[in-house]
Design an enzyme around this catalytic site. Structure first.
Site, PDB file in Angstrom:
ATOM      1  N   ALA A 136     -15.200 -28.545 -50.959  1.00 55.72           N
ATOM      2  CA  ALA A 136     -16.262 -28.584 -51.959  1.00 55.72           C
ATOM      3  C   ALA A 136     -17.568 -28.156 -51.307  1.00 55.72           C
ATOM      4  O   ALA A 136     -18.221 -28.947 -50.623  1.00 55.72           O
ATOM      5  CB  ALA A 136     -16.368 -29.990 -52.547  1.00 55.72           C
ATOM      6  N   GLY A 137     -17.929 -26.898 -51.487  1.00 55.94           N
ATOM      7  CA  GLY A 137     -19.117 -26.344 -50.840  1.00 55.94           C
ATOM      8  C   GLY A 137     -20.342 -26.416 -51.723  1.00 55.94           C
ATOM      9  O   GLY A 137     -20.294 -26.931 -52.849  1.00 55.94           O
ATOM     10  N   GLY A 138     -21.439 -25.855 -51.229  1.00 53.68           N
ATOM     11  CA  GLY A 138     -22.687 -25.868 -51.964  1.00 53.68           C
ATOM     12  C   GLY A 138     -22.622 -25.049 -53.242  1.00 53.68           C
ATOM     13  O   GLY A 138     -23.290 -25.367 -54.226  1.00 53.68           O
ATOM     14  N   THR A 139     -21.816 -23.997 -53.233  1.00 51.25           N
ATOM     15  CA  THR A 139     -21.737 -23.114 -54.403  1.00 51.25           C
ATOM     16  C   THR A 139     -20.394 -23.211 -55.117  1.00 51.25           C
ATOM     17  O   THR A 139     -20.340 -23.240 -56.336  1.00 51.25           O
ATOM     18  CB  THR A 139     -21.960 -21.643 -53.982  1.00 51.25           C
ATOM     19  OG1 THR A 139     -23.188 -21.546 -53.252  1.00 51.25           O
ATOM     20  CG2 THR A 139     -22.016 -20.733 -55.203  1.00 51.25           C
ATOM     21  N   LYS A 194     -13.298 -24.872 -53.519  1.00 52.84           N
ATOM     22  CA  LYS A 194     -12.061 -24.122 -53.294  1.00 52.84           C
ATOM     23  C   LYS A 194     -10.915 -25.121 -53.119  1.00 52.84           C
ATOM     24  O   LYS A 194     -11.065 -26.109 -52.404  1.00 52.84           O
ATOM     25  CB  LYS A 194     -12.154 -23.261 -52.027  1.00 52.84           C
ATOM     26  CG  LYS A 194     -12.969 -21.990 -52.170  1.00 52.84           C
ATOM     27  CD  LYS A 194     -14.465 -22.182 -52.169  1.00 52.84           C
ATOM     28  CE  LYS A 194     -15.009 -22.781 -50.892  1.00 52.84           C
ATOM     29  NZ  LYS A 194     -16.486 -22.988 -50.949  1.00 52.84           N
ATOM     30  N   GLU A 239     -15.606 -30.537 -41.738  1.00 54.54           N
ATOM     31  CA  GLU A 239     -15.701 -29.176 -42.274  1.00 54.54           C
ATOM     32  C   GLU A 239     -15.408 -28.088 -41.243  1.00 54.54           C
ATOM     33  O   GLU A 239     -14.671 -27.135 -41.523  1.00 54.54           O
ATOM     34  CB  GLU A 239     -17.098 -28.973 -42.872  1.00 54.54           C
ATOM     35  CG  GLU A 239     -17.310 -27.562 -43.379  1.00 54.54           C
ATOM     36  CD  GLU A 239     -18.648 -27.349 -44.075  1.00 54.54           C
ATOM     37  OE1 GLU A 239     -19.380 -28.333 -44.280  1.00 54.54           O
ATOM     38  OE2 GLU A 239     -18.934 -26.199 -44.404  1.00 54.54           O
ATOM     39  N   THR A 255     -28.331 -16.438 -50.196  1.00 49.99           N
ATOM     40  CA  THR A 255     -29.503 -15.552 -50.122  1.00 49.99           C
ATOM     41  C   THR A 255     -29.311 -14.350 -51.050  1.00 49.99           C
ATOM     42  O   THR A 255     -30.266 -13.889 -51.691  1.00 49.99           O
ATOM     43  CB  THR A 255     -29.688 -15.054 -48.666  1.00 49.99           C
ATOM     44  OG1 THR A 255     -29.658 -16.184 -47.798  1.00 49.99           O
ATOM     45  CG2 THR A 255     -30.988 -14.295 -48.508  1.00 49.99           C
ATOM     46  N   ILE A 256     -28.091 -13.846 -51.116  1.00 51.23           N
ATOM     47  CA  ILE A 256     -27.809 -12.692 -51.984  1.00 51.23           C
ATOM     48  C   ILE A 256     -28.123 -13.056 -53.440  1.00 51.23           C
ATOM     49  O   ILE A 256     -28.828 -12.334 -54.149  1.00 51.23           O
ATOM     50  CB  ILE A 256     -26.337 -12.242 -51.837  1.00 51.23           C
ATOM     51  CG1 ILE A 256     -26.089 -11.721 -50.415  1.00 51.23           C
ATOM     52  CG2 ILE A 256     -25.987 -11.177 -52.893  1.00 51.23           C
ATOM     53  CD1 ILE A 256     -24.625 -11.392 -50.116  1.00 51.23           C
TER      54      ILE A 256
HETATM   55  P1  ADP Z   1     -19.913 -22.738 -49.968  1.00 49.88           P
HETATM   56  O1  ADP Z   1     -18.725 -23.324 -49.249  1.00 49.88           O
HETATM   57  O2  ADP Z   1     -21.216 -23.037 -49.307  1.00 49.88           O
HETATM   58  O3  ADP Z   1     -19.893 -23.029 -51.434  1.00 49.88           O
HETATM   59  P2  ADP Z   1     -18.661 -20.111 -50.179  1.00 49.88           P
HETATM   60  O4  ADP Z   1     -17.881 -19.696 -48.979  1.00 49.88           O
HETATM   61  O5  ADP Z   1     -17.886 -20.584 -51.351  1.00 49.88           O
HETATM   62  O6  ADP Z   1     -19.787 -21.156 -49.774  1.00 49.88           O
HETATM   63  O7  ADP Z   1     -19.568 -18.869 -50.597  1.00 49.88           O
HETATM   64  C1  ADP Z   1     -20.550 -18.967 -51.595  1.00 49.88           C
HETATM   65  C2  ADP Z   1     -21.084 -17.555 -51.890  1.00 49.88           C
HETATM   66  O8  ADP Z   1     -20.019 -16.729 -52.380  1.00 49.88           O
HETATM   67  C3  ADP Z   1     -22.146 -17.487 -52.961  1.00 49.88           C
HETATM   68  O9  ADP Z   1     -23.433 -17.699 -52.408  1.00 49.88           O
HETATM   69  C4  ADP Z   1     -21.987 -16.076 -53.501  1.00 49.88           C
HETATM   70  O10 ADP Z   1     -22.686 -15.142 -52.705  1.00 49.88           O
HETATM   71  C5  ADP Z   1     -20.508 -15.796 -53.323  1.00 49.88           C
HETATM   72  N1  ADP Z   1     -19.662 -15.952 -54.528  1.00 49.88           N
HETATM   73  C6  ADP Z   1     -18.393 -15.474 -54.631  1.00 49.88           C
HETATM   74  N2  ADP Z   1     -17.867 -15.736 -55.822  1.00 49.88           N
HETATM   75  C7  ADP Z   1     -18.795 -16.413 -56.525  1.00 49.88           C
HETATM   76  C8  ADP Z   1     -18.843 -16.965 -57.835  1.00 49.88           C
HETATM   77  N3  ADP Z   1     -17.803 -16.868 -58.673  1.00 49.88           N
HETATM   78  N4  ADP Z   1     -19.952 -17.625 -58.219  1.00 49.88           N
HETATM   79  C9  ADP Z   1     -21.007 -17.730 -57.391  1.00 49.88           C
HETATM   80  N5  ADP Z   1     -21.026 -17.223 -56.144  1.00 49.88           N
HETATM   81  C10 ADP Z   1     -19.943 -16.565 -55.698  1.00 49.88           C
END
Ligand code: ADP
Length: 290
Positions: free
Chosen positions: A7-10, A13, A89, A148-149
């Protein structure tokens, strides 16, 4: 069965291996040869991940939780508490990456995963590790990554949707935004390749037509690729390897970031790999370490 949840910031998985699929695998080790189901959900809609787990994953499954939002998600799934495990992690990420490299190398009938390599995890932010067999050391991190993207492109032109950014970026022109070595030297011949970036976002006079959203998307992805690769290749040099492996969801469906990462890494004299299942490294690692 086993499940790993990163469970990441975005993104959340999930890798799930039912008893059925494990039994089919045969070969060495119960788990290593079988293929888990892989799914992801936006962390901002964490309830969707909770729902999926409740529907697909039997209650007696051993669930490894990892990532920044692991505690929160674990608390939302009390039914699994009896067999829930916290997996650190960085251990999960490294374990998953090693397994993915091995599996993908076997599929390509290439040599097994390289001995020593630097792992660059481009998630919301970026973290770097050096890995050789059981040696797994986190080297550090940088705050430039997939977040950042999305964030910077959003601030520059209002496009915040990841799929839209990834679609637009290959159509954009970085020359509308960045200052290249060629522009600094013109009309003289530059001493190094003219299309190299001299300074990101430093084009003094915007082109007559102005910069379009796709130009900003291309420039932001270009900057992230340049910095992530520079840091990754320099870390590799310090760690006495020329193998750099890039993972993280930032490579998912982002053709421009993939292409630039491969090209810049080769240009700096190292070898790049971006494994297909890289975004699921943490989840697959948590599944196996649970
Ligand atoms: P985290 O573990 O911090 O959540 P990830 O490895 O899942 O990080 O990567 C997050 C990044 O992947 C986002 O910042 C974005 O650039 C990209 N990304 C890929 N697919 C998606 C999506 N469906 N929604 C949002 N971001 C996505």
């Amino acid at each position: 069965g086993y499940a790993g949840i990163d469970a990441g910031g975005t993104l959340v998985k999930i890798a799930y291996l039912s008893d059925g699929s494990a039994a089919d695998s045969g070969g060495e080790g119960l788990l290593s040869a079988s293929l888990p189901i892989l799914v992801k959900f936006p962390t901002e809609r964490i309830e969707a991940a909770v729902e999926w787990v409740r529907r697909q994953v039997p209650r007696d499954t051993v669930v490894g939780f990892t990532g920044g939002q692991a505690q929160r998600l674990r608390a939302l799934l009390p039914e699994y508490e009896a067999s829930a495990v916290d997996v650190p992690e960085f251990e999960a990420t490294a374990e998953g990456a090693v397994r993915i490299l091995k599996a993908e190398a076997e599929k390509e009938e290439a040599a097994a995963a390289s001995g020593r390599f630097v792992l660059v995890n481009v998630g919301t932010g970026t973290s770097l590790h050096v890995i050789e067999g059981g040696e797994r050391l986190r080297l550090g991190g940088i705050g430039l990554g997939g977040g950042t993207i999305v964030g910077l492109t959003g601030l520059l032109c209002g496009v915040r949707d990841y799929a839209e950014i990834a679609r637009l970026a290959p159509l954009g022109s970085r020359e509308a935004v960045d200052l290249t070595v060629g522009q600094i030297y013109a009309p003289a011949i530059p001493p190094i390749a003219g299309d190299l970036t001299a300074a990101n976002f430093a084009r003094p006079v915007p082109p007559a037509t102005g910069a379009e959203p796709q130009d900003y998307a291309a420039a932001v992805i270009g900057m992230v690729a340049e910095i992530v690769v520079t840091v990754g290749v320099q870390a590799a040099g310090l760690q006495k390897t020329n193998q750099v492996v890039y993972i993280g969801s930032s490579y998912q469906d982002n053709a421009l970031l993939r292409e630039l990462t491969l090209r810049f890494t080769e240009m700096l004299g190292a070898t790049a790999k971006i494994p297909k299942q890289g975004p699921y490294s943490g989840a697959i690692g948590a599944l196996h370490l649970a």
